[in-house]
Design a protein around this motif. Structure first.
Motif, PDB file in Angstrom:
ATOM      1  N   PRO A 119      14.867  -9.584   0.103  1.00 50.79           N
ATOM      2  CA  PRO A 119      14.672  -9.650  -1.345  1.00 50.79           C
ATOM      3  C   PRO A 119      13.353 -10.289  -1.751  1.00 50.79           C
ATOM      4  CG  PRO A 119      16.914 -10.281  -0.776  1.00 50.79           C
ATOM      5  CD  PRO A 119      16.158 -10.185   0.510  1.00 50.79           C
ATOM      6  N   ALA A 120      12.827 -11.218  -0.922  1.00 52.64           N
ATOM      7  CA  ALA A 120      11.567 -11.884  -1.267  1.00 52.64           C
ATOM      8  C   ALA A 120      10.422 -10.880  -1.379  1.00 52.64           C
ATOM      9  CB  ALA A 120      11.238 -12.950  -0.233  1.00 52.64           C
ATOM     10  N   PHE A 121      10.471  -9.816  -0.581  1.00 43.87           N
ATOM     11  CA  PHE A 121       9.421  -8.806  -0.656  1.00 43.87           C
ATOM     12  C   PHE A 121       9.455  -8.090  -2.006  1.00 43.87           C
ATOM     13  CE2 PHE A 121       7.743  -4.534  -0.234  1.00 43.87           C
ATOM     14  CZ  PHE A 121       6.533  -4.749   0.422  1.00 43.87           C
ATOM     15  N   VAL A 122      10.655  -7.750  -2.448  1.00 44.94           N
ATOM     16  CA  VAL A 122      10.790  -7.081  -3.753  1.00 44.94           C
ATOM     17  C   VAL A 122      10.262  -7.979  -4.859  1.00 44.94           C
ATOM     18  CG1 VAL A 122      12.404  -6.052  -5.385  1.00 44.94           C
ATOM     19  CG2 VAL A 122      12.792  -5.791  -2.939  1.00 44.94           C
ATOM     20  N   ARG A 123      10.592  -9.242  -4.780  1.00 43.44           N
ATOM     21  CA  ARG A 123      10.150 -10.203  -5.791  1.00 43.44           C
ATOM     22  C   ARG A 123       8.619 -10.305  -5.811  1.00 43.44           C
ATOM     23  NH1 ARG A 123      13.204 -13.758  -4.050  1.00 43.44           N
ATOM     24  NH2 ARG A 123      15.027 -13.277  -5.348  1.00 43.44           N
ATOM     25  N   ALA A 124       8.012 -10.357  -4.619  1.00 44.03           N
ATOM     26  CA  ALA A 124       6.562 -10.462  -4.528  1.00 44.03           C
ATOM     27  C   ALA A 124       5.875  -9.169  -4.973  1.00 44.03           C
ATOM     28  CB  ALA A 124       6.154 -10.805  -3.100  1.00 44.03           C
ATOM     29  N   ARG A 180       0.827  -1.204   0.000  1.00 46.11           N
ATOM     30  CA  ARG A 180       0.000   0.000   0.000  1.00 46.11           C
ATOM     31  C   ARG A 180       0.865   1.258   0.000  1.00 46.11           C
ATOM     32  NH1 ARG A 180      -5.234   1.525   1.293  1.00 46.11           N
ATOM     33  NH2 ARG A 180      -5.437   3.663   2.060  1.00 46.11           N
ATOM     34  N   GLU A 181       1.936   1.242   0.775  1.00 46.89           N
ATOM     35  CA  GLU A 181       2.803   2.413   0.853  1.00 46.89           C
ATOM     36  C   GLU A 181       3.512   2.663  -0.472  1.00 46.89           C
ATOM     37  OE1 GLU A 181       5.386   1.767   4.146  1.00 46.89           O
ATOM     38  OE2 GLU A 181       3.776   1.876   5.630  1.00 46.89           O
ATOM     39  N   VAL A 182       3.915   1.603  -1.148  1.00 47.86           N
ATOM     40  CA  VAL A 182       4.538   1.760  -2.462  1.00 47.86           C
ATOM     41  C   VAL A 182       3.537   2.367  -3.436  1.00 47.86           C
ATOM     42  CG1 VAL A 182       5.573   0.557  -4.424  1.00 47.86           C
ATOM     43  CG2 VAL A 182       6.160  -0.137  -2.086  1.00 47.86           C
ATOM     44  N   TRP A 183       2.313   1.850  -3.425  1.00 46.56           N
ATOM     45  CA  TRP A 183       1.273   2.364  -4.319  1.00 46.56           C
ATOM     46  C   TRP A 183       0.971   3.828  -4.018  1.00 46.56           C
ATOM     47  CZ3 TRP A 183      -3.756   4.210  -3.466  1.00 46.56           C
ATOM     48  CH2 TRP A 183      -4.523   4.369  -4.618  1.00 46.56           C
ATOM     49  N   VAL A 236      10.680   4.488  -5.389  1.00 48.55           N
ATOM     50  CA  VAL A 236      10.358   4.264  -3.981  1.00 48.55           C
ATOM     51  C   VAL A 236      11.551   3.651  -3.274  1.00 48.55           C
ATOM     52  CG1 VAL A 236       8.853   3.046  -2.378  1.00 48.55           C
ATOM     53  CG2 VAL A 236       7.914   3.958  -4.503  1.00 48.55           C
ATOM     54  N   LYS A 237      11.886   4.200  -2.119  1.00 47.46           N
ATOM     55  CA  LYS A 237      12.964   3.647  -1.312  1.00 47.46           C
ATOM     56  C   LYS A 237      12.384   2.570  -0.398  1.00 47.46           C
ATOM     57  CE  LYS A 237      14.736   5.580   2.432  1.00 47.46           C
ATOM     58  NZ  LYS A 237      15.545   6.411   3.371  1.00 47.46           N
ATOM     59  N   LEU A 238      12.696   1.320  -0.679  1.00 52.78           N
ATOM     60  CA  LEU A 238      12.212   0.234   0.153  1.00 52.78           C
ATOM     61  C   LEU A 238      13.041   0.193   1.432  1.00 52.78           C
ATOM     62  CD1 LEU A 238      10.127  -2.089   0.072  1.00 52.78           C
ATOM     63  CD2 LEU A 238      12.013  -3.575  -0.554  1.00 52.78           C
ATOM     64  N   PHE A 239      12.375   0.444   2.574  1.00 50.91           N
ATOM     65  CA  PHE A 239      13.087   0.580   3.835  1.00 50.91           C
ATOM     66  C   PHE A 239      12.224   0.078   4.983  1.00 50.91           C
ATOM     67  CE2 PHE A 239      14.105   3.060   7.641  1.00 50.91           C
ATOM     68  CZ  PHE A 239      15.466   2.859   7.739  1.00 50.91           C
ATOM     69  N   ARG A 291       6.547  -7.257  -7.350  1.00 51.13           N
ATOM     70  CA  ARG A 291       6.459  -7.130  -8.797  1.00 51.13           C
ATOM     71  C   ARG A 291       5.189  -7.775  -9.344  1.00 51.13           C
ATOM     72  NH1 ARG A 291      11.123  -5.339 -11.077  1.00 51.13           N
ATOM     73  NH2 ARG A 291      10.653  -6.255 -13.093  1.00 51.13           N
ATOM     74  N   GLY A 292       4.493  -8.569  -8.527  1.00 49.40           N
ATOM     75  CA  GLY A 292       3.202  -9.124  -8.953  1.00 49.40           C
ATOM     76  C   GLY A 292       2.141  -8.056  -9.078  1.00 49.40           C
ATOM     77  N   PRO A 293       1.715  -7.436  -7.960  1.00 50.59           N
ATOM     78  CA  PRO A 293       0.671  -6.406  -8.032  1.00 50.59           C
ATOM     79  C   PRO A 293       1.150  -5.074  -8.605  1.00 50.59           C
ATOM     80  CG  PRO A 293       1.442  -6.647  -5.778  1.00 50.59           C
ATOM     81  CD  PRO A 293       2.087  -7.756  -6.575  1.00 50.59           C
ATOM     82  N   LEU A 294       2.460  -4.778  -8.462  1.00 51.18           N
ATOM     83  CA  LEU A 294       2.980  -3.484  -8.927  1.00 51.18           C
ATOM     84  C   LEU A 294       4.215  -3.720  -9.800  1.00 51.18           C
ATOM     85  CD1 LEU A 294       2.691  -1.468  -5.582  1.00 51.18           C
ATOM     86  CD2 LEU A 294       1.167  -1.331  -7.554  1.00 51.18           C
TER      87      LEU A 294
END
Length: 207
Positions: A137-142, A114-117, A127-130, A144-147
């Motif tokens: 890394p698994a979060f970044v990979r996941a 939600r915050e990325v969106w 977006v700075k993932l923090f 890419r599905g919705p966003l």
């Protein structure tokens, strides 16, 4: 070149809080000598703005941004001092609007889909993932599905090694932010950065 084009090629953004003008010049000189074209000075002390203002003219070819910005006033102050982009640990609507008005690229922090969106909707350039060490890394990979079009700069927990940087890039990060761990060895800074740049350039552009 535009900032995002540089990050897509160099895949890293070194960041640090300068303790003095001399400290800022010394570190940025090493980074630039290694081939870095964009770096962030974090605003975590009362003197950072003045240091930024004095350091900026020494590096006309460097995309130098200001990080840890929480107010529109600070965004404008650093822009006046020559900042090429603005970074926040989270989305700050007033800063987002200031960057749109200036205009300057804005990288707000995010730690959830939600915050990325919401950052994208606010006009964020990326977006700075923090904190990266918590999300992994698994979060970044996941993500890419919705966003699938989200441009992610990972910050926090990235080690200054080929293996660590490669894991994040393989997961889909556009680039990684390298902070205190990168600057722990001042004498080896230039060599470490040059090696990492060689590594990412050999990989090619995957973002």
């Amino acid at each position: 070149m535009k900032l995002l084009d540089i990050l897509r090629q160099d895949r890293m953004l070194p960041l640090f809080t300068p303790t003095s003008v001399e400290d800022g010049i010394q570190k940025l000189t090493s980074l630039q000598a290694a081939g870095i074209r964009a770096a962030e000075l974090t605003h975590r002390s009362a003197g950072t703005l003045e240091i930024f203002r004095e350091v900026r003219p020494h590096f006309p070819g460097l995309q130098l941004g200001a990080g840890t910005i929480f107010s529109a006033e600070d965004a404008h102050a650093f822009a006046d001092a020559g900042a090429a982009f603005i970074v926040s640990p989270c989305l700050v609507p007033a800063v987002a609007q200031a960057c749109l008005d200036l205009p300057l690229p804005y990288f707000p922090g995010a730690g959830a889909v939600r915050e990325v969106w919401e950052a994208q909707q606010a006009g964020a350039a990326a977006v700075k993932l923090f904190p990266g060490e918590v999300l992994g890394p698994a979060f970044v990979r996941a993500l890419r599905g919705p966003l699938p079009n989200a441009l992610v700069l990972v910050s926090g927990g990235v080690q200054p090694t080929r293996q660590s940087v490669g894991e994040w890039l393989d997961a889909g990060a556009m680039a990684v932010g390298l902070g205190s761990k990168l600057f722990a060895d001042p004498d080896g800074l230039e060599g470490t950065v040059a090696d990492l740049l060689q590594f990412v350039h050999e990989r090619g552009q995957n973002a």
